[in-house]
Design a protein around this motif. Structure first.
Motif, short mmCIF file in Angstrom:
data_model
loop_
_atom_site.label_atom_id
_atom_site.label_comp_id
_atom_site.label_asym_id
_atom_site.label_seq_id
_atom_site.Cartn_x
_atom_site.Cartn_y
_atom_site.Cartn_z
N GLU A 108 0.81 -1.20 0.00
CA GLU A 108 0.00 0.00 0.00
C GLU A 108 0.86 1.26 0.00
O GLU A 108 0.56 2.25 0.64
N THR A 109 1.96 1.21 -0.76
CA THR A 109 2.85 2.35 -0.82
C THR A 109 2.25 3.49 -1.63
O THR A 109 2.68 4.62 -1.51
N ASP A 110 1.25 3.16 -2.45
CA ASP A 110 0.64 4.18 -3.30
C ASP A 110 -0.34 5.05 -2.52
O ASP A 110 -0.82 6.05 -3.02
N VAL A 111 -0.66 4.65 -1.32
CA VAL A 111 -1.66 5.37 -0.54
C VAL A 111 -0.95 6.31 0.43
O VAL A 111 -0.03 5.92 1.13
N GLU A 112 -1.39 7.54 0.43
CA GLU A 112 -0.82 8.50 1.36
C GLU A 112 -1.36 8.19 2.75
O GLU A 112 -2.56 8.16 2.98
N LYS A 113 -0.47 7.91 3.67
CA LYS A 113 -0.87 7.56 5.03
C LYS A 113 -0.97 8.83 5.87
O LYS A 113 -0.12 9.69 5.82
N VAL A 114 -2.06 8.91 6.61
CA VAL A 114 -2.25 10.03 7.53
C VAL A 114 -1.89 9.53 8.92
O VAL A 114 -2.48 8.58 9.41
N VAL A 115 -0.90 10.14 9.52
CA VAL A 115 -0.47 9.74 10.84
C VAL A 115 -0.89 10.80 11.83
O VAL A 115 -0.53 11.97 11.70
N ILE A 116 -1.66 10.38 12.82
CA ILE A 116 -2.09 11.28 13.87
C ILE A 116 -1.41 10.82 15.15
O ILE A 116 -1.58 9.68 15.57
N GLU A 117 -0.60 11.68 15.72
CA GLU A 117 0.13 11.31 16.92
C GLU A 117 -0.83 11.30 18.12
O GLU A 117 -1.68 12.16 18.25
N PRO A 118 -0.67 10.32 19.00
CA PRO A 118 -1.49 10.30 20.21
C PRO A 118 -1.17 11.48 21.11
O PRO A 118 -0.09 12.07 21.04
N LYS A 119 -2.13 11.82 21.96
CA LYS A 119 -1.95 12.94 22.89
C LYS A 119 -1.00 12.53 24.00
O LYS A 119 -0.84 11.36 24.30
N LYS A 120 -0.38 13.54 24.63
CA LYS A 120 0.51 13.28 25.77
C LYS A 120 -0.15 13.83 27.03
O LYS A 120 -0.84 14.84 27.00
N ASN A 121 0.10 13.14 28.15
CA ASN A 121 -0.43 13.62 29.43
C ASN A 121 0.54 14.63 30.04
O ASN A 121 1.52 15.03 29.42
N GLU A 122 0.26 15.05 31.28
CA GLU A 122 1.09 16.09 31.93
C GLU A 122 2.54 15.69 32.08
O GLU A 122 3.45 16.52 32.02
N GLU A 123 2.79 14.38 32.30
CA GLU A 123 4.17 13.91 32.48
C GLU A 123 4.90 13.74 31.15
O GLU A 123 6.08 13.41 31.12
N GLY A 124 4.21 13.91 30.03
CA GLY A 124 4.83 13.77 28.72
C GLY A 124 4.72 12.38 28.12
O GLY A 124 5.30 12.11 27.08
N TYR A 125 3.96 11.50 28.77
CA TYR A 125 3.76 10.15 28.24
C TYR A 125 2.57 10.13 27.30
O TYR A 125 1.59 10.85 27.50
N PHE A 126 2.65 9.28 26.29
CA PHE A 126 1.53 9.15 25.36
C PHE A 126 0.35 8.50 26.06
O PHE A 126 0.50 7.55 26.81
N VAL A 127 -0.82 9.03 25.80
CA VAL A 127 -2.05 8.46 26.33
C VAL A 127 -2.55 7.49 25.26
O VAL A 127 -2.72 7.87 24.10
N MET A 128 -2.78 6.26 25.65
CA MET A 128 -3.23 5.26 24.69
C MET A 128 -4.38 4.46 25.28
O MET A 128 -4.50 4.36 26.49
N ARG A 129 -5.20 3.93 24.40
CA ARG A 129 -6.25 3.00 24.81
C ARG A 129 -5.76 1.60 24.50
O ARG A 129 -5.42 1.31 23.37
N PHE A 130 -5.73 0.76 25.51
CA PHE A 130 -5.24 -0.60 25.31
C PHE A 130 -6.40 -1.55 25.09
O PHE A 130 -7.42 -1.49 25.78
N CYS A 131 -6.24 -2.41 24.10
CA CYS A 131 -7.24 -3.42 23.79
C CYS A 131 -7.21 -4.49 24.87
O CYS A 131 -6.15 -5.01 25.21
N LYS A 132 -8.38 -4.81 25.41
CA LYS A 132 -8.43 -5.81 26.48
C LYS A 132 -8.26 -7.23 25.94
O LYS A 132 -8.05 -8.15 26.71
N TYR A 133 -8.31 -7.41 24.62
CA TYR A 133 -8.17 -8.74 24.03
C TYR A 133 -6.73 -9.05 23.65
O TYR A 133 -6.27 -10.17 23.83
N CYS A 134 -6.01 -8.06 23.10
CA CYS A 134 -4.66 -8.35 22.62
C CYS A 134 -3.59 -7.45 23.27
O CYS A 134 -2.42 -7.58 22.96
N ASN A 135 -4.01 -6.53 24.14
CA ASN A 135 -3.10 -5.64 24.87
C ASN A 135 -2.24 -4.76 23.97
O ASN A 135 -1.13 -4.40 24.33
N ILE A 136 -2.76 -4.37 22.83
CA ILE A 136 -2.05 -3.47 21.93
C ILE A 136 -2.53 -2.05 22.20
O ILE A 136 -3.72 -1.80 22.35
#
Length: 153
Positions: A108-136
């Motif tokens: 899929e190199t022909d497709v322009e990928k849109v990358v949206i960076e996750p938000k950071k919390n006060e400590e500077g760590y990325f805020v992420m939602r973890f999947c309860k099934y695969c922990n990604i």
């Protein structure tokens, strides 16, 4: 005393047989779920390829992609039938269906990928939602897991 040991031996044998049967059932259900997730992932990939082909045809970048799209739709339908068979507990003979990738769209190199960076919390760590099934970790605004495709709650 010998009768007691024979009775215990018989009970232990029956108990271990029940446990072994239950374990086989759980392993088979897990294998089925993994197979279903792989097939769904493949279908999502084919849908993306169809979208890319349709877009390129609309932009007049490629000529009539209908044969390639029909081929991809056949593969999607085949995978959906296998998924249904697995869900119904049917054994299936998964014959190999050959699908030609749509003009180097495997990467899929022909497709322009849109990358949206996750938000950071006060400590500077990325805020992420973890999947309860695969922990990604997923983007905080995601509604579905990027790895397994399940809905995030």
């Amino acid at each position: 005393m010998k009768d007691l040991f024979d009775s215990l031996k018989k009970s232990a044998y029956i108990g271990s047989k029940v446990i072994a049967d239950k374990t086989k059932d759980v392993v088979q259900k897990t294998k089925d779920e993994v197979d279903i997730q792989k097939l769904k992932y493949d279908n999502n990939k084919y849908f993306r390829q169809i979208g890319i082909l349709t877009y390129k045809a609309a932009q007049n970048e490629i000529s009539d992609p209908s044969d390639k799209i029909k081929n991809l739709l056949k593969e999607i339908e085949y995978n959906m039938n296998i998924i249904e068979n697995i869900k119904q507990g049917q054994v299936f003979d998964q014959e190999e269906v050959v699908v030609e990738p749509a003009e180097d769209l495997e990467n899929e190199t022909d497709v322009e990928k849109v990358v949206i960076e996750p938000k950071k919390n006060e400590e500077g760590y990325f805020v992420m939602r973890f999947c309860k099934y695969c922990n990604i970790g997923n983007h905080p605004d995601s509604t579905h897991c990027v790895h397994c495709g399940r809905r995030l709650k």
